[in-house]
Design a protein around this motif. Structure first.
Motif, PDB file in Angstrom:
ATOM      1  N   ASP A 144      -5.563  24.453  -4.627  1.00 31.38           N
ATOM      2  CA  ASP A 144      -4.421  23.619  -4.326  1.00 31.38           C
ATOM      3  C   ASP A 144      -2.881  24.402  -4.306  1.00 31.38           C
ATOM      4  O   ASP A 144      -2.388  24.801  -5.428  1.00 31.38           O
ATOM      5  CB  ASP A 144      -4.173  22.295  -4.964  1.00 31.38           C
ATOM      6  N   GLU A 145      -2.509  24.818  -3.273  1.00 34.01           N
ATOM      7  CA  GLU A 145      -1.205  25.953  -3.286  1.00 34.01           C
ATOM      8  C   GLU A 145      -1.398  26.997  -4.721  1.00 34.01           C
ATOM      9  O   GLU A 145      -0.423  27.252  -5.341  1.00 34.01           O
ATOM     10  CB  GLU A 145      -0.044  24.996  -3.763  1.00 34.01           C
ATOM     11  N   PRO A 146      -2.566  27.849  -4.348  1.00 28.98           N
ATOM     12  CA  PRO A 146      -2.699  28.938  -5.322  1.00 28.98           C
ATOM     13  C   PRO A 146      -1.683  29.698  -5.373  1.00 28.98           C
ATOM     14  O   PRO A 146      -1.435  30.593  -6.632  1.00 28.98           O
ATOM     15  CB  PRO A 146      -4.177  29.548  -5.103  1.00 28.98           C
ATOM     16  N   GLU A 187       3.392  19.333   5.656  1.00 30.38           N
ATOM     17  CA  GLU A 187       4.316  19.333   4.915  1.00 30.38           C
ATOM     18  C   GLU A 187       4.330  18.741   3.476  1.00 30.38           C
ATOM     19  O   GLU A 187       3.341  17.655   3.243  1.00 30.38           O
ATOM     20  CB  GLU A 187       5.603  18.553   5.737  1.00 30.38           C
ATOM     21  N   SER A 188       5.160  18.745   2.839  1.00 28.98           N
ATOM     22  CA  SER A 188       5.284  18.098   1.364  1.00 28.98           C
ATOM     23  C   SER A 188       4.943  16.283   1.423  1.00 28.98           C
ATOM     24  O   SER A 188       5.740  15.951   2.214  1.00 28.98           O
ATOM     25  CB  SER A 188       6.503  18.320   0.581  1.00 28.98           C
ATOM     26  N   GLY A 189       4.085  15.942   0.746  1.00 27.36           N
ATOM     27  CA  GLY A 189       3.900  14.486   0.775  1.00 27.36           C
ATOM     28  C   GLY A 189       2.768  14.030   1.765  1.00 27.36           C
ATOM     29  O   GLY A 189       2.700  13.080   2.125  1.00 27.36           O
ATOM     30  N   SER A 190       2.333  15.314   2.570  1.00 29.71           N
ATOM     31  CA  SER A 190       1.348  14.746   3.627  1.00 29.71           C
ATOM     32  C   SER A 190      -0.136  14.288   2.773  1.00 29.71           C
ATOM     33  O   SER A 190      -0.924  14.067   3.927  1.00 29.71           O
ATOM     34  CB  SER A 190       1.128  15.874   4.683  1.00 29.71           C
ATOM     35  N   GLY A 191      -0.329  14.495   1.962  1.00 30.60           N
ATOM     36  CA  GLY A 191      -1.638  14.209   1.061  1.00 30.60           C
ATOM     37  C   GLY A 191      -2.605  15.065   0.893  1.00 30.60           C
ATOM     38  O   GLY A 191      -3.719  14.800   0.531  1.00 30.60           O
ATOM     39  N   LYS A 192      -2.024  16.289   0.899  1.00 26.59           N
ATOM     40  CA  LYS A 192      -2.971  17.557   0.462  1.00 26.59           C
ATOM     41  C   LYS A 192      -3.592  17.407  -0.754  1.00 26.59           C
ATOM     42  O   LYS A 192      -4.797  17.641  -0.817  1.00 26.59           O
ATOM     43  CB  LYS A 192      -2.422  18.888   0.754  1.00 26.59           C
ATOM     44  N   SER A 193      -2.778  17.399  -1.666  1.00 26.84           N
ATOM     45  CA  SER A 193      -3.171  17.480  -3.342  1.00 26.84           C
ATOM     46  C   SER A 193      -4.247  15.961  -3.358  1.00 26.84           C
ATOM     47  O   SER A 193      -5.147  16.039  -4.211  1.00 26.84           O
ATOM     48  CB  SER A 193      -2.039  17.453  -4.076  1.00 26.84           C
ATOM     49  N   THR A 221      -2.079  24.848   1.281  1.00 30.97           N
ATOM     50  CA  THR A 221      -0.926  25.516   1.465  1.00 30.97           C
ATOM     51  C   THR A 221       0.256  25.024   2.293  1.00 30.97           C
ATOM     52  O   THR A 221      -0.170  24.612   3.371  1.00 30.97           O
ATOM     53  CB  THR A 221      -1.264  27.037   1.506  1.00 30.97           C
ATOM     54  N   HIS A 222       1.383  25.396   1.889  1.00 33.06           N
ATOM     55  CA  HIS A 222       2.421  25.159   2.633  1.00 33.06           C
ATOM     56  C   HIS A 222       2.523  26.299   3.681  1.00 33.06           C
ATOM     57  O   HIS A 222       3.175  26.393   4.696  1.00 33.06           O
ATOM     58  CB  HIS A 222       3.820  25.193   2.032  1.00 33.06           C
ATOM     59  N   ASP A 223       1.932  27.417   3.316  1.00 34.76           N
ATOM     60  CA  ASP A 223       2.317  28.594   3.856  1.00 34.76           C
ATOM     61  C   ASP A 223       1.183  29.062   5.001  1.00 34.76           C
ATOM     62  O   ASP A 223       0.245  29.508   4.882  1.00 34.76           O
ATOM     63  CB  ASP A 223       2.273  29.909   2.800  1.00 34.76           C
ATOM     64  N   PRO A 278       0.814  -1.279  -0.115  1.00 37.72           N
ATOM     65  CA  PRO A 278       0.037  -0.063   0.036  1.00 37.72           C
ATOM     66  C   PRO A 278       0.746   1.036   0.167  1.00 37.72           C
ATOM     67  O   PRO A 278       2.008   1.296   0.567  1.00 37.72           O
ATOM     68  CB  PRO A 278      -0.772  -0.069   1.151  1.00 37.72           C
ATOM     69  N   ILE A 279       0.277   2.301  -0.505  1.00 36.03           N
ATOM     70  CA  ILE A 279       0.787   3.777  -0.485  1.00 36.03           C
ATOM     71  C   ILE A 279      -0.268   4.682  -0.015  1.00 36.03           C
ATOM     72  O   ILE A 279      -0.946   5.019  -0.644  1.00 36.03           O
ATOM     73  CB  ILE A 279       1.640   4.239  -1.822  1.00 36.03           C
ATOM     74  N   PRO A 280      -0.444   4.604   1.115  1.00 32.54           N
ATOM     75  CA  PRO A 280      -1.679   5.300   1.785  1.00 32.54           C
ATOM     76  C   PRO A 280      -1.631   6.533   1.710  1.00 32.54           C
ATOM     77  O   PRO A 280      -0.989   7.178   3.015  1.00 32.54           O
ATOM     78  CB  PRO A 280      -1.724   4.464   3.253  1.00 32.54           C
ATOM     79  N   HIS A 331      -6.522   6.479 -12.277  1.00 38.48           N
ATOM     80  CA  HIS A 331      -7.252   5.306 -12.208  1.00 38.48           C
ATOM     81  C   HIS A 331      -6.660   4.365 -11.273  1.00 38.48           C
ATOM     82  O   HIS A 331      -7.606   3.561 -10.361  1.00 38.48           O
ATOM     83  CB  HIS A 331      -7.364   4.589 -13.534  1.00 38.48           C
ATOM     84  N   LYS A 332      -5.368   4.214 -11.071  1.00 35.32           N
ATOM     85  CA  LYS A 332      -4.958   3.204 -10.063  1.00 35.32           C
ATOM     86  C   LYS A 332      -5.120   3.758  -8.522  1.00 35.32           C
ATOM     87  O   LYS A 332      -5.091   2.705  -7.822  1.00 35.32           O
ATOM     88  CB  LYS A 332      -3.244   3.103 -10.215  1.00 35.32           C
ATOM     89  N   ALA A 333      -5.498   4.801  -8.173  1.00 36.53           N
ATOM     90  CA  ALA A 333      -5.639   5.115  -6.921  1.00 36.53           C
ATOM     91  C   ALA A 333      -7.198   4.383  -6.329  1.00 36.53           C
ATOM     92  O   ALA A 333      -8.132   4.529  -7.202  1.00 36.53           O
ATOM     93  CB  ALA A 333      -5.979   6.648  -6.860  1.00 36.53           C
TER      94      ALA A 333
END
Ligand SMILES: Nc1ncnc2c1ncn2[C@@H]1O[C@H](COP(=O)(O)OP(=O)(O)OP(=O)(O)O)[C@@H](O)[C@H]1O
Ligand SMILES: [Mg+2]
Length: 328
Positions: A184-186, A48-54, A217-219, A26-28, A66-68
């Motif tokens: 998303d990070e506009p 942080e980057s990679g935390s799943g926001k997008s 946002t990261h900000d 899994p890549i949860p 599709h694979k998700a």
């Protein structure tokens, strides 16, 4: 619009999970995320980057690769989005829910003028708009304070700066008076003064149209400036949520505390989240416990063996941390 409002939320997400991998590997990217957004709410999502926001945002409009594999419920205005067929979903996407993507530089088609692209969006509106759509497009660009809108509609994306393109995208996203606008990070690609203007534009759209926003946002500075509520994510999970002012004044989760402590100049323009010691965990190697435990200065032995439960810590406030279990 404010925390504590009792009416049914516009968006209710319950137990959302997104896995990019397989059951065996899994890549949860998002795990068990539950939250809601009311009409006119501006809700910030940070991590942080990679935390799943997008991934979270893209799951809401059902535009994941599709694979998700997705589990959980997404209820928008009383309708279960996960149960709609593709054409019903298209009816909602771009009309009731619009999204401004993370990379504004690639979101416009280089082969068509700004005017062509805006008119195409306007043509999809129901009920159909009356009058020349190019005039409507020019008016929309004026509303987002883009200079010389009559000229811009004749230009191609490469003739506009990054900030101008972002305004065009915001104008397009707001064109159909969406009930929910996901951004998303506009402002990441924009310089500080333009960032500020974009945030004010969001608030203006909310005030004028009653649009709810999910602002990723990261900000943390942007979040502090305009969000009513803030959600903090770590390794695919929501770890804390609260009214923005309270969350910033008294963060509860050790991760939120570390984030804020690493930002001594919260009122300055450039705020990054890169200074917490340790590494963001590899999603393929998460253990049974809290993903933040290896970086947490207050971790208990139990933190590495089981997930923390949600603890309500006040009106609109919740935290997922073993330290709070048994104290609420
Ligand atoms: N298409 C994909 N296939 C496999 N893994 C993916 C895919 N997209 C994202 N991921 C993984 O899912 C996790 C969450 O990614 P996501 O892009 O949602 O994070 P993010 O919080 O938006 O990060 P950033 O702040 O860098 O934009 C990451 O570990 C990423 O590597
Ligand atoms: Mg992202």
């Amino acid at each position: 619009m404010n925390p504590g409002t009792t009416s049914a939320p516009l968006l209710s997400v319950q137990g959302l999970c997104v896995n990019y991998g397989t059951d065996a590997q899994p890549i949860p990217a998002v795990t068990d995320a539950s939250f809601s957004v009311s009409a006119g709410d501006i809700v910030g999502v940070a991590g942080e980057s990679g935390s799943g926001k997008s991934t979270l945002c893209t799951a809401l409009i059902r535009s994941l690769p599709h694979k998700a594999r997705v589990r959980g419920k997404i209820i928008f205005d009383g309708r279960s989005l996960t149960e709609l067929d593709a054409s019903e979903m298209r009816g909602i996407r771009g009309k009731d829910i619009t999204m401004i993507l993370q990379n504004p530089m690639t979101a416009l088609d280089p082969l068509f003028t700004i005017g062509n692209q805006m008119v195409e969006v306007l043509q999809r509106q129901r009920p159909p708009l009356t009058g020349p759509l190019i005039k409507t497009a020019i008016e929309m660009l004026r509303r987002v304070h883009l200079s010389a809108p009559e000229l811009r509609v004749t230009q191609y994306p490469h003739q506009l700066s990054g900030g101008m393109k972002q305004r065009v995208l915001i104008a397009m996203a707001a064109a159909c008076s969406p009930r929910l606008l996901i951004a998303d990070e506009p402002t990441t690609a924009l310089d500080a003064t333009i960032q500020e203007e974009v945030l004010l534009l969001f608030r203006d759209i909310r005030d004028r149209l009653g649009t709810a926003f999910l602002l990723v946002t990261h900000d943390l500075g942007s979040i502090k400036r305009i969000c009513d509520r803030t959600i903090i994510m770590y390794a695919g999970r929501i770890v804390e949520e609260g009214p923005t002012a309270e969350l910033f004044r008294a963060p509860q989760h050790p991760y939120t505390q570390a984030l804020l402590a690493s930002l001594p100049h919260l009122d300055e323009d450039e705020i990054s989240m890169s200074s917490i010691p340790g590494q963001v965990p590899n999603l393929t190697q998460l253990g049974a416990g809290c993903a933040f435990a290896p970086r947490c200065t207050r971790a208990l032995p139990a933190c590495t063996t089981r997930q923390p439960r949600e603890v309500s810590t006040g009106p609109g406030r919740r935290v997922f941390c073993l330290q709070f279990e048994g104290t609420a």
